[in-house]
Design a protein around this motif. Sequence first.
Motif, PDB file in Angstrom:
ATOM      1  N   ALA A  57       0.940  -1.319  -0.107  1.00 53.33           N
ATOM      2  CA  ALA A  57       0.086   0.066   0.008  1.00 53.33           C
ATOM      3  C   ALA A  57       0.850   1.305   0.003  1.00 53.33           C
ATOM      4  N   VAL A  58       1.811   1.142   0.948  1.00 52.14           N
ATOM      5  CA  VAL A  58       2.865   2.519   1.025  1.00 52.14           C
ATOM      6  C   VAL A  58       3.544   2.390  -0.358  1.00 52.14           C
ATOM      7  N   ARG A  59       3.905   1.471  -0.901  1.00 48.02           N
ATOM      8  CA  ARG A  59       4.653   1.785  -2.454  1.00 48.02           C
ATOM      9  C   ARG A  59       3.887   2.241  -3.414  1.00 48.02           C
ATOM     10  N   THR A  60       2.422   2.215  -3.432  1.00 44.48           N
ATOM     11  CA  THR A  60       1.548   2.515  -4.317  1.00 44.48           C
ATOM     12  C   THR A  60       1.643   4.052  -4.244  1.00 44.48           C
ATOM     13  N   VAL A  61       1.912   4.854  -3.125  1.00 35.56           N
ATOM     14  CA  VAL A  61       2.281   6.101  -2.889  1.00 35.56           C
ATOM     15  C   VAL A  61       3.534   6.673  -3.318  1.00 35.56           C
ATOM     16  N   LEU A  62       4.557   5.941  -2.661  1.00 40.03           N
ATOM     17  CA  LEU A  62       6.165   6.167  -2.869  1.00 40.03           C
ATOM     18  C   LEU A  62       6.426   6.261  -4.357  1.00 40.03           C
ATOM     19  N   LEU A  63       5.930   5.163  -5.062  1.00 45.73           N
ATOM     20  CA  LEU A  63       6.263   4.992  -6.348  1.00 45.73           C
ATOM     21  C   LEU A  63       5.132   5.552  -7.416  1.00 45.73           C
ATOM     22  N   HIS A  64       4.242   6.451  -6.745  1.00 46.22           N
ATOM     23  CA  HIS A  64       3.317   6.929  -7.732  1.00 46.22           C
ATOM     24  C   HIS A  64       4.189   7.761  -8.626  1.00 46.22           C
ATOM     25  N   PRO A  65       3.907   7.984  -9.953  1.00 49.22           N
ATOM     26  CA  PRO A  65       4.763   8.575 -10.808  1.00 49.22           C
ATOM     27  C   PRO A  65       4.853  10.193 -10.313  1.00 49.22           C
ATOM     28  N   LEU A  66       3.838  10.834  -9.814  1.00 51.62           N
ATOM     29  CA  LEU A  66       4.102  12.406  -9.709  1.00 51.62           C
ATOM     30  C   LEU A  66       4.905  12.675  -8.307  1.00 51.62           C
ATOM     31  N   THR A  67       5.059  11.381  -7.593  1.00 54.86           N
ATOM     32  CA  THR A  67       5.755  11.663  -6.430  1.00 54.86           C
ATOM     33  C   THR A  67       7.328  12.053  -6.749  1.00 54.86           C
ATOM     34  N   GLY A  68       7.868  11.614  -7.952  1.00 52.67           N
ATOM     35  CA  GLY A  68       9.041  11.764  -8.536  1.00 52.67           C
ATOM     36  C   GLY A  68       9.471  13.188  -8.830  1.00 52.67           C
ATOM     37  N   PRO A  69       8.615  13.787  -9.406  1.00 48.61           N
ATOM     38  CA  PRO A  69       8.775  15.293  -9.770  1.00 48.61           C
ATOM     39  C   PRO A  69       8.959  16.136  -8.362  1.00 48.61           C
ATOM     40  N   TRP A  70       7.963  15.726  -7.418  1.00 47.84           N
ATOM     41  CA  TRP A  70       8.133  16.513  -6.203  1.00 47.84           C
ATOM     42  C   TRP A  70       9.403  16.282  -5.361  1.00 47.84           C
ATOM     43  N   ALA A  71       9.851  14.925  -5.500  1.00 43.69           N
ATOM     44  CA  ALA A  71      10.976  14.614  -4.597  1.00 43.69           C
ATOM     45  C   ALA A  71      12.192  15.446  -5.276  1.00 43.69           C
ATOM     46  N   GLN A  72      12.471  15.219  -6.516  1.00 45.36           N
ATOM     47  CA  GLN A  72      13.503  16.050  -7.312  1.00 45.36           C
ATOM     48  C   GLN A  72      13.651  17.614  -6.929  1.00 45.36           C
ATOM     49  N   ARG A  73      12.391  18.281  -6.950  1.00 45.79           N
ATOM     50  CA  ARG A  73      12.180  19.530  -6.838  1.00 45.79           C
ATOM     51  C   ARG A  73      12.553  19.854  -5.396  1.00 45.79           C
ATOM     52  N   CYS A  74      12.066  18.935  -4.499  1.00 46.07           N
ATOM     53  CA  CYS A  74      12.203  19.272  -3.038  1.00 46.07           C
ATOM     54  C   CYS A  74      13.952  19.039  -2.785  1.00 46.07           C
ATOM     55  N   LEU A  75      14.339  17.929  -3.550  1.00 44.18           N
ATOM     56  CA  LEU A  75      15.863  17.745  -3.112  1.00 44.18           C
ATOM     57  C   LEU A  75      16.889  19.092  -3.722  1.00 44.18           C
ATOM     58  N   ARG A  76      16.385  19.646  -4.977  1.00 43.92           N
ATOM     59  CA  ARG A  76      17.065  20.682  -5.256  1.00 43.92           C
ATOM     60  C   ARG A  76      16.952  21.747  -4.330  1.00 43.92           C
ATOM     61  N   GLY A  77      15.628  22.036  -4.079  1.00 42.35           N
ATOM     62  CA  GLY A  77      15.500  23.230  -2.947  1.00 42.35           C
ATOM     63  C   GLY A  77      16.392  22.964  -1.600  1.00 42.35           C
ATOM     64  N   LEU A  78      16.470  21.805  -1.135  1.00 43.13           N
ATOM     65  CA  LEU A  78      17.308  21.624  -0.030  1.00 43.13           C
ATOM     66  C   LEU A  78      18.856  21.809  -0.171  1.00 43.13           C
ATOM     67  N   THR A  79      19.153  21.551  -1.500  1.00 43.47           N
ATOM     68  CA  THR A  79      20.725  21.560  -1.565  1.00 43.47           C
ATOM     69  C   THR A  79      20.893  22.830  -2.212  1.00 43.47           C
ATOM     70  N   SER A  80      20.243  23.783  -2.468  1.00 42.59           N
ATOM     71  CA  SER A  80      20.357  25.240  -3.157  1.00 42.59           C
ATOM     72  C   SER A  80      21.283  26.033  -2.110  1.00 42.59           C
ATOM     73  N   PRO A  81      22.026  26.846  -2.558  1.00 42.26           N
ATOM     74  CA  PRO A  81      22.638  27.811  -1.559  1.00 42.26           C
ATOM     75  C   PRO A  81      21.946  28.684  -0.903  1.00 42.26           C
TER      76      PRO A  81
END
Length: 461
Positions: free
Chosen positions: A78-102
């Motif tokens: 059930a949890v993988r349905t959410v974590l592997l939902h296609p649109l979780t990917g764009p969110w995670a990448q944008r979030c990671l870019r924000g956290l690693t931004s200067p």
Amino acid sequence: MSPAVPERALRELGRTEGGTDALGLLVRDQHTRRLILLRALLDAAADAPAAVRPTTAAAGPREHWALLEAADRADRAAVRTVLLHPLTGPWAQRCLRGLTSPAPTPELAADLAHFGALAAAAAIRARLPFSARLTAPAGPLVLPTLGALRTGRGAPSPLDITLADSRVTVRQAGAAPVVLEADGDGPRSEDPRWLPVLTLPPLRDGAPPVHLDDLDPYRVAAPGPQRHGLSAATGPDPAERAAWARLWALTGPALAAGGPHRPAEAAALLRCLVPLRPPPGSAPSGDGPAQCSATRREAFGAVLSSKPATAALLASTLVHELQHTKLAALSALVPLHHEDATPRHFAPWRSDLRPFDGLLQGAYSHLALADYWQRLALGAERLSRRDLAWAEHARCREQVGAVLPVLAGSGALTREGRVLVNEMIAVYHRLADSPPPAGHRARAEAYVRTARMIWRQRNGT
């Protein structure tokens, strides 16, 4: 040959097909990458300097991750349905870019708040009793894969969400609680503030359903698609949803008419459809020949598309876009070439200069379309449908033939890339065994000649 991709799988994929093992290899690799990305996001949140991390009254990434872990122990699938939902990917990448931004990025606070909504959705799917404080955004609060809650607030504000006795309760200051009944099909409620995701039935028995996601805030790149010829995403609309559902009901048979491998690959790869607005040139209803579609590498399993006029066109859109999904996933596993990214090549399906990788992607998807439309033409009983299919087949095959010499002549193909391109060439020649009527072929040749002439005039080459 790379041990990561067996030669049999590579040859299947080169034919724009792919059996259970080949497609499963791509899916497992992409899922592993997604889980690694989420772990990297958690680590980046812990390591980000205070100047980058936004302050919030709600729980933070560590608490959200703890809820995810607890839900995962309760029901991993059930949890993988959410974590592997296609649109979780764009969110995670944008979030990671924000956290690693200067420096702090304007959207980081909302991106981190979405982590809580994702964790809550996972816990609800896992039927795990929990309580959490989330930050509702200025717009609706989206629980990925489940639905959205209209909060009625013009600015971010805290809310409390609990799951107890199969009942989800959402409380926000100044508003009556929203109560959702959690069942196997997702939360239900008569409250007009709750809008569920539309779930489309599987394309074949045993496959997962497909979400028509017109809610997720990460379904297109903000502020909207910036890619060639794409329109913006649609919002939830009951009439549009009903039209998509009617079209979808006919899409499985339309896919199967293009060969049994087409519904098989869609069942293995497709998890989400993101509806786009009709592109310029369409009627207000979206009917007509104009259509746009795309995939996003960071959203594995999603296809973005305006609504086609017929099920055959929607099926062909899936065939087209899922080839991009396959080839992008294969390229992540093993390099196919070492060409640079300089746009320099002619592609009959585009008016601009294309890089080598774009040429390979386009030829691969159009080869699959040529195969799909030929099979439809050979099996069509109605003359009008057969005529349309032959026209589409002839155009796609002629387009592929115009660029195959460039692909085959590249000295930068890897061993795997060479196998892939050789299989593509074999399919291209096999298609000639059942040629289209002469008139369709002549028109396709004229189409490509005209496209090349316009391209040369426009690009000065």
